[in-house]
Structure formats: C-alpha cells, structure tokens
Design a protein around this motif. Structure first.
Motif, short mmCIF file in Angstrom:
data_model
loop_
_atom_site.label_atom_id
_atom_site.label_comp_id
_atom_site.label_asym_id
_atom_site.label_seq_id
_atom_site.Cartn_x
_atom_site.Cartn_y
_atom_site.Cartn_z
N TRP A 107 40.19 39.31 16.71
CA TRP A 107 40.37 40.25 17.63
C TRP A 107 41.88 40.85 17.77
O TRP A 107 42.69 40.13 17.92
CB TRP A 107 39.78 40.08 19.01
CG TRP A 107 40.20 41.42 19.79
CD1 TRP A 107 39.11 42.39 20.10
CD2 TRP A 107 41.11 41.53 20.89
NE1 TRP A 107 39.56 43.12 20.95
CE2 TRP A 107 41.04 42.77 21.68
CE3 TRP A 107 42.19 40.93 21.15
CZ2 TRP A 107 41.58 43.15 22.79
CZ3 TRP A 107 43.13 41.34 22.19
CH2 TRP A 107 42.85 42.36 22.98
N HIS A 108 42.13 42.20 17.90
CA HIS A 108 43.51 42.55 18.21
C HIS A 108 43.66 43.86 18.68
O HIS A 108 42.70 44.76 18.50
CB HIS A 108 44.33 42.56 16.69
CG HIS A 108 45.92 42.84 17.07
ND1 HIS A 108 46.45 44.18 17.13
CD2 HIS A 108 47.03 42.16 17.01
CE1 HIS A 108 47.62 44.31 17.56
NE2 HIS A 108 48.01 42.79 17.36
N PRO A 109 44.18 44.22 19.56
CA PRO A 109 44.26 45.56 20.59
C PRO A 109 44.33 46.77 19.78
O PRO A 109 43.77 47.88 20.03
CB PRO A 109 45.40 45.52 21.41
CG PRO A 109 45.76 43.99 21.81
CD PRO A 109 45.39 43.41 20.33
N HIS A 110 44.93 46.57 18.55
CA HIS A 110 45.23 47.84 17.65
C HIS A 110 44.25 47.90 16.40
O HIS A 110 44.58 48.58 15.66
CB HIS A 110 46.66 47.93 17.10
CG HIS A 110 47.60 48.26 17.99
ND1 HIS A 110 48.85 48.46 18.20
CD2 HIS A 110 47.43 48.87 19.42
CE1 HIS A 110 49.67 48.81 19.17
NE2 HIS A 110 48.70 48.78 20.22
N SER A 111 43.46 46.72 16.30
CA SER A 111 42.42 46.86 15.18
C SER A 111 41.57 48.14 15.06
O SER A 111 40.82 48.39 16.41
CB SER A 111 41.81 45.78 14.96
OG SER A 111 40.48 45.63 14.09
N SER A 117 38.77 46.79 18.07
CA SER A 117 39.68 46.87 19.25
C SER A 117 38.82 46.77 20.73
O SER A 117 39.08 46.46 21.76
CB SER A 117 40.53 47.80 19.25
OG SER A 117 39.92 49.07 19.12
N ARG A 152 41.60 49.30 27.80
CA ARG A 152 42.35 49.23 26.94
C ARG A 152 43.78 48.29 27.55
O ARG A 152 44.37 47.43 26.98
CB ARG A 152 42.94 50.61 26.30
CG ARG A 152 44.05 50.44 25.36
CD ARG A 152 44.28 51.75 24.60
NE ARG A 152 45.41 51.49 23.92
CZ ARG A 152 45.34 51.10 22.42
NH1 ARG A 152 44.21 50.86 22.03
NH2 ARG A 152 46.49 51.19 21.55
#
Length: 220
Positions: free
Chosen positions: A189-193, A197, A84
């Motif tokens: 893509w997004h880290p908080h999706s 994620s 992460r």
C-alpha cells in the motif's frame, strides 16, 4: 497503552532484543523503550501528533476486527471522513519511526544508501514519501519491532530496505522500495498508488503457523 495497559514495579513488562532477554520494564516512559535518536519537541508533538492519532485510531479499529488473510479492507471503512488525509497521516507515522531508525543506524556507523533528508521533507510538508510503502497484516500477538534490514540487489545495486512493526494481532511491514527499480505489487500500500490507495490487503505475518520447511525456504 491500549494494548499493554500500565506497568509497575510489582507487575512489570519484559523487554528483549538481540542482546538481552526478559529485562523488567516498570514504566512505558522507560528509557529502554525510547529511540536514542530524538527529534525536536515541536516535531515529535505538535507537528506529528495527527500522525500518531491517526495510527492509534486505525490500529484500534483493526485490532477489533477478525481480519482474514487475503481480505481487502477499504480505507473508508476505517476512517469515515477525511479518508485520504488520515491515511497519509498513517503513512507519515511510520515514516517518522523509519527516519529515527535510519538516523540511529547512521549514528552507529552504518553507511545506509538511503537519503534521510527526503524523510524530513516529507514530514515537514505533510506529503507521502514516494519510496516508502506499507503492508498491513496479522501477526502472532507480539508487541515490538524488528531490526532494520537493507539490501542492494543486482544488477544495478537497487536499494531495498524494511522492518516489521507488531502490535498484538496486527502488523505493518514498512518498506523502502527504490523508485523505478521494482515493479509495484498490489498487496503493498501507498497513498499515491493508483491500484491500492483506497484499500489494502491483509498479509500473513503469523510465523508460528508456518512450517519449519517454509521458514527455512524464506531465509534463503
């Protein structure tokens, strides 16, 4: 450097953009390769060095694979540990490049409806920017980036902006998608999706493989 190797007077690289073509470049430290907008030395080195290294590692791993368009790649297959955190670092690497492009555009007199302070706060805090998304894919072997494009859509003048980063066989589409104005896509893509994620889908940026009719349709 892992892709280009070393340039010299005898064996230069050749740079081109919308204004010039095939300009010889004899060093990767050449001024023409650097953004005219500089951030402070501490931020460019110590603060954002983990971001640079995360993308360097990830790009090496992606280029070493035979990536199929449409395939889903799990992030833990790239980063074995601290997945992460490392993927957030990748996000912040492209956020830094995006911020420099925005600052350059605004310095050149373009009135872009994107808050640059939010980019700075994300980098300073080490947290993702909620409105910047990435799409990973394959490309034609080009090395460089496109110009930044920004649109306002009707109704309500929602803001959408983006540019394309290309590195040999892989590419990253970097997008500003105004929060609450667009429906989330699973291939972005997004880290908080919640849906994507932990993995991302390989897109097709190999424009040489597309027909003239398809390319013309995409321009409309």
């Amino acid at each position: 450097m892992a892709v280009l190797g070393k340039a010299s007077q005898d064996e230069p690289f050749y740079f081109h953009d919308l204004n010039r073509r095939n300009k010889p470049v004899s060093s990767l430290d050449a001024k023409i390769l650097k953004s005219p907008i500089r951030i402070c030395a501490f931020c460019n080195n110590a603060r954002t060095q983990p971001h640079d290294r995360a993308w360097e590692y990830m790009s090496d791993r992606l280029r070493s694979r035979r990536l199929a368009v449409g395939r889903w790649v799990r992030c833990n297959r790239i980063f074995g540990s601290h997945v992460r955190r490392r993927m957030v670092d990748v996000h912040l690497y492209f956020l830094k490049l995006f911020g420099c492009m925005l600052a350059e555009a605004k310095a050149n007199g373009y009135d872009l409806p994107i808050d640059l302070d939010a980019f700075s706060k994300a980098i300073m805090s080490g947290r993702p920017h909620a409105e910047v998304h990435l799409q990973f894919g394959r490309c034609d072997g080009t090395i460089g980036r496109s110009n930044l494009h920004c649109w306002k859509t009707d109704p309500g003048e929602s803001v959408l902006a983006g540019w394309l980063y290309e590195l040999d066989t892989i590419a990253v589409s970097v997008m500003y998608v105004q929060a609450g104005r667009f429906e989330h896509r699973r291939d972005i893509w997004h880290p908080h999706s919640r849906t994507s994620s932990k993995r991302f889908q390989i897109a097709d940026f190999r424009y040489s493989n597309r027909s003239d009719a398809e390319l013309e349709a995409r321009k409309r």
